[in-house]
Design an enzyme around this catalytic site. Structure first.
Site, short mmCIF file in Angstrom:
data_model
loop_
_atom_site.label_atom_id
_atom_site.label_comp_id
_atom_site.label_asym_id
_atom_site.label_seq_id
_atom_site.Cartn_x
_atom_site.Cartn_y
_atom_site.Cartn_z
CB SER A 281 -1.05 0.02 1.05
OG SER A 281 -1.96 -1.01 1.21
CG HIS A 346 -2.62 2.32 3.83
ND1 HIS A 346 -2.16 1.51 4.65
CD2 HIS A 346 -3.62 1.67 2.87
CE1 HIS A 346 -2.72 0.25 4.41
NE2 HIS A 346 -3.49 0.64 3.32
#
Length: 407
Positions: A281, A346
């Protein structure tokens, strides 16, 4: 400089080159080297017509510049510059475009456009081209997906050859899927692999107790918590990463991706010190956030279809994946006291995408080392990496952090 001293009049229609007879086309195909002045000379000339120091001059001022200094240019170069002025849909010329042409960085592509017909010179949209093959339509689609200016889209369409192919994103994707399937067979589960007792025993995921093993700060991208995690990441990685690599090349996209991956694991080690990290991610969010920011910053120039709807869908996918990661982080772990993987990677990827990534995507076919903003963000990123390394060396013991046992 008076008009009587010029040998090459500037009111030549650029379409003359497209409709020329054979002997005139031979002139355009000549291999003679166009005289090139030092970049400093072109900068001082450009600055005279850009007193506001905006980095742009209008096409009207650009034509005045050519009218005044046309005799200093090779006639072939003058025709190419006039073609740029006529075909530019933005109504302005940026400094880098000007220098690129004057230093022969793009003159060959403009000559090819002249030889192919009046498309470039009459300002016709690339989208109006007919009779294109499947591969050409794909290249045109990618150009409209990623580039905000028509002159760049036409240059890319004329120059892209599929050699090399977008190998970086494809290779990373294949490797991530292969590793996932290997561990899926080994653990006999595809959904929520993170709940398996052997999941963190792999040499790939980042674990705070094993942070001295430096490869884990990058290798964690090959492990995913489950097929739901892998599917969302691979979809965004392929749909966004492959077109970006086709335009910007493996080196630039690889730089953004790897910087996002490294920033993700380091951000976890600083802010969520007891949690492991898995998944790609960090790199995916770096690419997607850089692309979305580039679309927003060049909204009027981006001509991709249904861009508002597609941008909303991309944000929904990112939000769903991020929400899943947050939920999993605070869900009771299967093997306490070790928590579930962190979601902070993220956010690290998003920060890289909105800074370093945006600079990379905005400077298509321009040398990054010549862009001061690139060096500013790269130095800030390097400083963050160095601070995070020192944090990992000293902070855990100084703060007496209670880490989960090694897997």
């Amino acid at each position: 400089m008076t008009g009587g001293t010029r040998e090459a009049p500037v009111n030549i229609s650029p379409a003359v080159a497209a409709n020329a007879e054979g002997e005139e086309i031979e002139v355009l195909e000549s291999t003679e080297v166009i005289p090139v002045a030092p970049e400093e000379q072109w900068k001082s000339l450009f600055d005279k017509y850009d007193p506001e120091n905006s980095g742009f001059i209008s096409t009207e001022r650009f034509r005045d510049l050519l009218a005044t200094h046309g005799s200093e240019l090779d006639p072939h170069k003058l025709e190419v510059l006039l073609a740029l002025a006529d075909g530019n849909a933005d109504g302005k010329i940026c400094y880098q475009d000007f220098v690129n042409l004057m230093s022969n960085k793009r003159s060959n592509s403009f000559r090819r456009a002249i030889l192919q017909g009046s498309r470039q010179l009459k300002g016709c949209s690339l989208r109006d081209e007919a009779g294109l093959g499947l591969s050409q339509r794909l290249v045109r689609h990618v150009a409209y997906e990623t580039l905000p200016r028509e002159v760049d889209r036409k240059w890319y369409f004329d120059s892209y050859t599929y050699c090399p192919p977008p190998w970086f994103i494809l290779a990373i994707t294949i490797a991530e899927v292969a590793v996932f399937m290997y561990y899926g067979c080994k653990m006999d589960r595809l959904v929520l692999q993170v709940s398996s007792p052997s999941f963190l025993k792999s040499p790939l995921p980042y674990h705070p107790q094993l942070r001295a093993q430096a490869w884990r700060y990058l290798s964690y991208i090959f492990m995913h918590t489950g097929i739901e995690h892998l599917s969302l990441n691979m979809a965004m990685q392929l749909l966004v990463g492959v077109p970006l690599e086709m335009v910007h090349g493996a080196l630039r996209i690889g730089l953004v991706y790897v910087c996002g991956v490294l920033a993700g694991s380091l951000a976890v080690s600083v802010t969520d010190m007891t949690a492991p990290v898995v998944g790609s991610s960090g790199g995916v969010y770096a690419l997607v956030s850089a692309h979305l920011a580039n679309v927003v910053m060049n909204w009027s120039g981006m001509k991709c279809q249904f861009k508002l709807f597609r941008m909303a869908m991309a944000l929904v996918c990112m939000s769903v994946e991020f929400g899943r990661a947050v939920w999993l982080r605070f869900y009771p772990p299967a093997f306490p006291p070790c928590p579930n993987p962190s979601f902070v990677a993220h956010l690290g990827g998003v920060v890289v995408g909105l800074t370093l990534g945006v600079v990379v995507l905005q400077n298509y076919e321009q040398r990054l080392q010549e862009q001061s903003l690139f060096w500013i963000f790269f130095c800030v990123y390097t400083l963050f990496v160095l601070c995070a390394v020192f944090w990992n060396i000293f902070a855990y013991s100084l703060l007496d952090v209670r880490l989960p046992p090694p897997p």
